[in-house]
Design a protein around this motif. Structure first.
Motif, PDB file in Angstrom:
ATOM      1  N   LEU A 131      38.297 -11.274 104.483  1.00 45.48           N
ATOM      2  CA  LEU A 131      38.893 -10.339 104.690  1.00 45.48           C
ATOM      3  C   LEU A 131      38.829  -8.669 104.220  1.00 45.48           C
ATOM      4  CD1 LEU A 131      42.407 -12.144 105.745  1.00 45.48           C
ATOM      5  CD2 LEU A 131      39.783 -12.200 107.548  1.00 45.48           C
ATOM      6  N   ASP A 132      38.072  -7.951 104.351  1.00 49.87           N
ATOM      7  CA  ASP A 132      37.786  -6.449 104.313  1.00 49.87           C
ATOM      8  C   ASP A 132      38.867  -5.453 104.842  1.00 49.87           C
ATOM      9  OD1 ASP A 132      36.618  -4.362 103.192  1.00 49.87           O
ATOM     10  OD2 ASP A 132      35.290  -4.351 103.705  1.00 49.87           O
ATOM     11  N   GLU A 133      39.864  -5.246 104.047  1.00 49.56           N
ATOM     12  CA  GLU A 133      40.931  -4.346 104.638  1.00 49.56           C
ATOM     13  C   GLU A 133      41.635  -5.041 106.457  1.00 49.56           C
ATOM     14  OE1 GLU A 133      41.708  -2.200 103.080  1.00 49.56           O
ATOM     15  OE2 GLU A 133      40.369  -1.558 101.458  1.00 49.56           O
ATOM     16  N   PRO A 134      42.014  -5.780 106.495  1.00 52.43           N
ATOM     17  CA  PRO A 134      42.636  -6.753 108.141  1.00 52.43           C
ATOM     18  C   PRO A 134      43.237  -5.639 108.828  1.00 52.43           C
ATOM     19  CG  PRO A 134      42.825  -8.348 105.664  1.00 52.43           C
ATOM     20  CD  PRO A 134      42.362  -7.001 105.019  1.00 52.43           C
ATOM     21  N   THR A 135      44.098  -4.638 107.429  1.00 51.25           N
ATOM     22  CA  THR A 135      45.763  -4.310 107.994  1.00 51.25           C
ATOM     23  C   THR A 135      45.349  -3.303 108.615  1.00 51.25           C
ATOM     24  OG1 THR A 135      46.011  -3.267 105.973  1.00 51.25           O
ATOM     25  CG2 THR A 135      46.833  -5.568 105.835  1.00 51.25           C
ATOM     26  N   ASN A 136      43.977  -2.364 108.867  1.00 50.85           N
ATOM     27  CA  ASN A 136      43.710  -1.284 109.473  1.00 50.85           C
ATOM     28  C   ASN A 136      43.946  -1.265 110.242  1.00 50.85           C
ATOM     29  OD1 ASN A 136      42.571  -0.817 107.267  1.00 50.85           O
ATOM     30  ND2 ASN A 136      40.502  -0.763 108.157  1.00 50.85           N
ATOM     31  N   ASN A 137      44.476  -0.262 111.233  1.00 50.09           N
ATOM     32  CA  ASN A 137      45.700  -0.189 112.135  1.00 50.09           C
ATOM     33  C   ASN A 137      46.203  -1.276 112.781  1.00 50.09           C
ATOM     34  OD1 ASN A 137      43.346   2.065 112.748  1.00 50.09           O
ATOM     35  ND2 ASN A 137      41.800   0.421 112.770  1.00 50.09           N
ATOM     36  N   LEU A 138      46.612  -2.067 112.070  1.00 50.41           N
ATOM     37  CA  LEU A 138      48.099  -2.912 112.255  1.00 50.41           C
ATOM     38  C   LEU A 138      49.386  -2.996 112.420  1.00 50.41           C
ATOM     39  CD1 LEU A 138      46.271  -6.799 111.169  1.00 50.41           C
ATOM     40  CD2 LEU A 138      45.926  -5.854 113.230  1.00 50.41           C
ATOM     41  N   ASP A 139      50.256  -2.979 113.426  1.00 51.96           N
ATOM     42  CA  ASP A 139      50.930  -2.446 113.071  1.00 51.96           C
ATOM     43  C   ASP A 139      52.227  -3.672 112.112  1.00 51.96           C
ATOM     44  OD1 ASP A 139      52.171  -4.642 114.355  1.00 51.96           O
ATOM     45  OD2 ASP A 139      52.107  -3.912 116.685  1.00 51.96           O
ATOM     46  N   THR A 140      53.434  -3.528 112.204  1.00 52.93           N
ATOM     47  CA  THR A 140      53.996  -4.161 111.084  1.00 52.93           C
ATOM     48  C   THR A 140      53.855  -5.732 111.506  1.00 52.93           C
ATOM     49  OG1 THR A 140      55.261  -2.448 110.624  1.00 52.93           O
ATOM     50  CG2 THR A 140      56.253  -4.736 109.271  1.00 52.93           C
ATOM     51  N   ASP A 141      54.293  -6.239 112.900  1.00 55.81           N
ATOM     52  CA  ASP A 141      54.100  -7.147 113.279  1.00 55.81           C
ATOM     53  C   ASP A 141      53.335  -8.047 113.404  1.00 55.81           C
ATOM     54  OD1 ASP A 141      57.341  -7.031 113.989  1.00 55.81           O
ATOM     55  OD2 ASP A 141      56.392  -6.354 115.626  1.00 55.81           O
ATOM     56  N   ALA A 142      51.789  -7.301 113.611  1.00 52.55           N
ATOM     57  CA  ALA A 142      50.703  -7.694 112.963  1.00 52.55           C
ATOM     58  C   ALA A 142      50.218  -7.906 111.971  1.00 52.55           C
ATOM     59  CB  ALA A 142      50.048  -7.025 113.903  1.00 52.55           C
ATOM     60  N   ILE A 143      50.873  -7.360 110.567  1.00 57.24           N
ATOM     61  CA  ILE A 143      50.271  -8.056 109.500  1.00 57.24           C
ATOM     62  C   ILE A 143      51.148  -9.841 109.215  1.00 57.24           C
ATOM     63  CG2 ILE A 143      51.146  -6.955 107.389  1.00 57.24           C
ATOM     64  CD1 ILE A 143      50.413  -4.631 108.339  1.00 57.24           C
ATOM     65  N   GLU A 144      52.254  -9.561 109.844  1.00 65.71           N
ATOM     66  CA  GLU A 144      53.080 -10.779 109.156  1.00 65.71           C
ATOM     67  C   GLU A 144      52.611 -11.365 110.299  1.00 65.71           C
ATOM     68  OE1 GLU A 144      55.644 -10.278 107.778  1.00 65.71           O
ATOM     69  OE2 GLU A 144      55.695  -8.834 107.047  1.00 65.71           O
ATOM     70  N   LEU A 145      52.127 -11.913 111.468  1.00 62.96           N
ATOM     71  CA  LEU A 145      51.392 -12.640 112.035  1.00 62.96           C
ATOM     72  C   LEU A 145      50.030 -13.041 110.599  1.00 62.96           C
ATOM     73  CD1 LEU A 145      51.263 -12.176 115.648  1.00 62.96           C
ATOM     74  CD2 LEU A 145      51.950 -13.580 114.362  1.00 62.96           C
ATOM     75  N   LEU A 146      49.351 -12.711 110.285  1.00 63.64           N
ATOM     76  CA  LEU A 146      48.251 -12.591 109.378  1.00 63.64           C
ATOM     77  C   LEU A 146      49.000 -13.338 107.997  1.00 63.64           C
ATOM     78  CD1 LEU A 146      45.981  -9.748 109.239  1.00 63.64           C
ATOM     79  CD2 LEU A 146      45.308 -12.329 110.429  1.00 63.64           C
ATOM     80  N   LEU A 147      50.207 -12.441 107.435  1.00 65.84           N
ATOM     81  CA  LEU A 147      51.083 -13.180 106.542  1.00 65.84           C
ATOM     82  C   LEU A 147      50.988 -14.530 106.773  1.00 65.84           C
ATOM     83  CD1 LEU A 147      52.722 -10.109 104.756  1.00 65.84           C
ATOM     84  CD2 LEU A 147      50.772 -11.045 103.791  1.00 65.84           C
ATOM     85  N   ALA A 148      51.404 -15.157 108.158  1.00 63.07           N
ATOM     86  CA  ALA A 148      51.980 -16.035 107.642  1.00 63.07           C
ATOM     87  C   ALA A 148      50.884 -17.316 107.946  1.00 63.07           C
ATOM     88  CB  ALA A 148      53.051 -16.309 109.220  1.00 63.07           C
TER      89      ALA A 148
END
Length: 181
Positions: A131-148
């Motif tokens: 995963l190369d910079e997977p949080t680019n352009n993501l909002d907080t909820d999307a980042i939480e989905l990835l972390l989960a």
């Protein structure tokens, strides 16, 4: 990776050594330009090994989420079709991903496509997920989905994450390595 020096026409990173095993989430952190993405590209065969060695488990399969995943131009695929092509399970998916899945790729924003692509890599069958910079352009909820989803990692799989987002790396990773240029 053992004492790896990698780059293109010349080395841009190294020497660096690390190992990532099944069930582990490893982060590559540090400043811009120190070669984090180059190390991922070395694993996928698009960067040049100038020294050291890369050891791979036999039969290793790799999924690679790039910093800026490219959408196929004028290809009328829906998000669900992309997930299916990536080998991701059809269900269950969070409501947000299900909604993205019903839309065509050309209708998705940059962040929505980023989330869909990262999700496809994380939920597909590959044993190593890059995963190369997977949080680019993501909002907080999307980042939480990835972390989960990273938190539900199958013990037979591993994830290698490049990010400038120290909080994301701290939350997602078992350990963090900072390569030397």
């Amino acid at each position: 990776m053992v004492e790896v020096r990698a780059g293109y026409a010349r080395p841009v990173v190294g020497p660096v050594s690390f190992r990532i095993g099944p069930g582990e989430v490893l982060g590559l952190g540090g400043a811009n330009g120190i070669g984090k993405t180059t190390l991922l590209r070395l694993i996928t065969g698009t960067a040049v090994l100038h020294g050291g060695r890369v050891e791979r488990a036999p039969g290793l399969t790799v999924a690679h989420h790039r910093q800026r995943p490219e959408r196929p131009p004028e290809l009328p695929l829906t998000g669900h079709e992309v997930l299916r092509l990536a080998g991701a399970p059809a269900a269950p998916v969070p409501a947000r991903l299900d909604a993205l899945g019903r839309r065509c790729l050309d209708e998705l924003s940059g962040g929505e496509f980023q989330l869909l692509h990262a999700w496809a890599c994380l939920t597909g069958p590959s044993r190593l997920v890059l995963l190369d910079e997977p949080t680019n352009n993501l909002d907080t909820d999307a980042i939480e989905l990835l972390l989960a989803e990273i938190g539900r990692l199958d013990p037979a799989r591993a994830v290698l994450i490049v990010s400038h987002d120290g909080d994301f790396l701290a939350a997602a990773c078992d350990r963090i390595v900072t390569p030397c240029p």
